[in-house]
Design an enzyme around this catalytic site. Structure first.
Site, PDB file in Angstrom:
ATOM      1  N   CYS B  82       0.843  -1.197   0.000  1.00 24.74           N
ATOM      2  CA  CYS B  82       0.000   0.000   0.000  1.00 24.74           C
ATOM      3  C   CYS B  82       0.885   1.256   0.000  1.00 24.74           C
ATOM      4  O   CYS B  82       1.416   1.625  -1.044  1.00 24.74           O
ATOM      5  CB  CYS B  82      -0.949  -0.042   1.187  1.00 24.74           C
ATOM      6  SG  CYS B  82      -2.255   1.191   1.077  1.00 24.74           S
ATOM      7  N   HIS B 174      -3.186  -5.430   1.829  1.00 25.25           N
ATOM      8  CA  HIS B 174      -2.494  -5.653   3.103  1.00 25.25           C
ATOM      9  C   HIS B 174      -2.539  -7.106   3.572  1.00 25.25           C
ATOM     10  O   HIS B 174      -3.338  -7.439   4.452  1.00 25.25           O
ATOM     11  CB  HIS B 174      -3.147  -4.800   4.193  1.00 25.25           C
ATOM     12  CG  HIS B 174      -2.967  -3.331   3.999  1.00 25.25           C
ATOM     13  ND1 HIS B 174      -1.801  -2.673   4.299  1.00 25.25           N
ATOM     14  CD2 HIS B 174      -3.810  -2.392   3.526  1.00 25.25           C
ATOM     15  CE1 HIS B 174      -1.929  -1.388   4.033  1.00 25.25           C
ATOM     16  NE2 HIS B 174      -3.139  -1.179   3.552  1.00 25.25           N
ATOM     17  N   GLU B 176      -0.616  -8.478   5.566  1.00 22.68           N
ATOM     18  CA  GLU B 176      -0.143  -8.550   6.951  1.00 22.68           C
ATOM     19  C   GLU B 176      -1.275  -8.493   7.980  1.00 22.68           C
ATOM     20  O   GLU B 176      -1.051  -8.836   9.134  1.00 22.68           O
ATOM     21  CB  GLU B 176       0.891  -7.449   7.219  1.00 22.68           C
ATOM     22  CG  GLU B 176       0.342  -6.021   7.336  1.00 22.68           C
ATOM     23  CD  GLU B 176       0.084  -5.321   5.996  1.00 22.68           C
ATOM     24  OE1 GLU B 176       0.167  -5.984   4.938  1.00 22.68           O
ATOM     25  OE2 GLU B 176      -0.198  -4.108   6.003  1.00 22.68           O
TER      26      GLU B 176
END
Lengths: 305, 215
Positions: B82, B174, B176
């Site tokens: 991002c 994302h 993560e």
């Protein structure tokens, strides 16, 4: 070797899920969210490195000075600010005023602060924040209050502190309270959790979740009285994940410089050399007012239930 | 695996990346200064605000910004999520904001609009297997155009959302903050490859971007 134009085999987009709402504050971690009252101030904040701005008509210090009923800001002003910057824009609604929240959601605000700084619209109930597609941040003084707000759907918590004073003492008190209670809960025998949940007035499931993970399930910032780079670093060292600075920037002598200094201090909060460097020659901070000098009716932190 | 992955820890969700790297058995270290970059085999640039990270790096007395560019040009694998993809881009549509300008991509910031259009969706990423990836876009960018040597790995109607150019990997989404570790595993395999193609311990071997891109 180019393999351009791959499949467009993507699924349907799901907006406003809990994951999506909680993720926005995750991206703001380690950053500074600044109160601004004009599009020009918003640009100064962005240029200084703010991760987001809080758009409002008056900063808390002026709300205190003005007295009267404090409400959601004019959408026109908020839209001007949204158009002026690329970073996320937050705005405040009165506690319990879900129609103000509907209005902010419709104009494209990225996150709503259901804030004790404004005059509460409901003295019993907060907004059912799960109904909205955008995240809410709410203030809290202790773990019970934080978990009640999360139970209602808040995607981010901040300490209440005492907004508009420039006195960090209440933010410290609230951060120590929330983080200390989490530490105690994480070593508490499981059979004590239900009674504990009852005592602090928090949903049992969330109490268990915090006990097991050792942290809030959402991001936790500090707010309310932060006025200097050292204040920001103090809150970060206490264990919060970022800071809100309200009146502290644009009520100081040199807002752009102070804003940039607080941003660096929030990143390098563990490095006294950087903190010393950024704290030099910032000009006068906001004059402020000690939280202790407030009459009980002037305290904003006691608003919220 | 014995590899050390740096996570740029100036601002953003670096803790989530560090956690995921740790889950995969590699060592994660936070990078805030140029000297910390010397300890790592690769770098992850997390989600966050690109204007903030630019302010904290570009023109600062610490050499971190230049050091990242130098190491990346020498072949250190870098993965940007991002904000990281914006920071790595050669060009940002309508903006002159500070950036590393390492990867031959042009990005559009906030391509999906404000937060109410942020979303999760199943994304086909053939490189990661047939199972779609649970992609989470938070006020995310897209890549609107890219150079010849850029490998497009996933797209949505708004644009390209995952791409690789040699030692550089970017996702507009994302991974993560999900439970799916496949993108991070893919990145660690890039790191292992980069390490294996060198004679000595990691730092300072030269790998040409074009050679890796051709793989």
């Amino acid at each position: 070797m180019v393999t351009k134009a791959q499949t467009a085999g993507e699924g349907k987009a799901r907006t406003g899920t809990e994951l999506v709402k909680r993720a926005l504050p995750q991206m703001l971690k380690g950053g500074v969210i600044m109160d601004v009252v004009t599009a020009d101030q918003a640009k100064i904040a962005e240029e200084a490195g703010a991760v987001a701005v809080m758009a409002l008509e008056r900063v808390p210090a002026d709300i205190r000075a003005a007295g009267g009923v404090a409400r959601m800001s004019d959408p026109e002003l908020i839209i001007e600010i949204i158009e002026a910057v690329t970073i996320p824009v937050m705005a405040k609604v009165r506690i319990g005023h879900f129609v103000e929240a509907q209005i902010l959601e419709s104009i494209g605000v990225d996150c709503i602060d259901e804030s004790e700084v404004l005059t509460p619209a409901d003295e019993e109930c907060h907004i059912d924040k799960r109904k909205f597609s955008i995240p809410f941040v709410c203030g809290a003084r202790n773990l019970g209050e934080a978990l009640r707000r999360i139970g209602e759907g808040a995607a981010m918590i901040r300490t209440k502190g005492e907004a508009g004073t420039g006195d960090v003492v209440e933010a410290v008190r609230h951060a120590r309270s929330i983080l200390g209670e989490i530490r105690r809960l994480s070593i508490m025998p499981a059979e004590e959790r239900m009674t504990y949940a009852k005592e602090i007035g928090a949903p049992y499931e969330l109490v268990c979740e915090v006990a097991e993970s050792g942290r809030l399930p959402v991001v936790n910032f500090a707010a309310g009285g932060i006025a200097t780079p050292a204040d920001a670093a103090l809150m970060m060292q206490l264990g919060v994940e970022g800071v809100f600075v309200g009146s502290g920037i644009f009520k100081s002598q040199d807002p752009a410089k102070r804003a940039a200094a607080i941003v660096r201090a929030t990143t390098f909060y563990n490095d006294p050399q950087v903190l010393a460097e950024v704290s030099r020659n910032l000009g006068e901070p906001m004059f402020g007012r000690t939280a202790r000098s407030l009459e009980p009716a002037e305290s904003l932190a006691t608003r919220g239930w | 695996m014995g590899m050390t992955i740096g996570v740029l820890a100036l601002q953003g969700d670096f803790a989530e990346h560090a956690w995921m790297v740790g889950e995969l058995g590699a060592r994660a270290v936070e990078v805030r200064r140029a000297e910390e970059l010397e300890l790592v085999d690769a770098l992850i640039i997390p989600g966050g605000e690109s204007t903030t990270v630019a302010r904290l790096t570009v023109g600062q007395s610490d050499r971190l910004f230049d050091a990242i560019i130098e190491r990346a040009k020498e072949g250190m694998p870098v993965y940007g999520t991002c904000m990281g993809s914006i920071f790595l881009a050669r060009e940002i549509e309508g903006s002159a904001q500070g950036r590393l300008a390492l990867m031959d991509i042009k990005v559009r910031r906030n391509a999906f609009g404000p937060q109410r259009f942020s979303c999760e969706r199943e994304l086909a990423v053939p490189e990661l297997g047939s199972e779609p990836f649970p992609a989470v876009f938070i006020r995310g960018p897209v890549i609107v155009s890219c150079g010849e040597t850029v490998q497009v790995m996933a797209s949505v109607p708004e644009g390209i959302v995952m791409a690789r150019q040699g030692n550089l990997l970017v996702t507009a989404f994302h991974p993560e903050i999900t439970d799916d570790t496949r993108v991070h595993r893919y990145f660690l395999s890039m790191v292992a490859e980069a390490g294996a193609s060198k004679e000595s311990r990691f730092p300072r071997a030269r790998i040409s971007v074009e050679a890796l891109a051709g793989r």
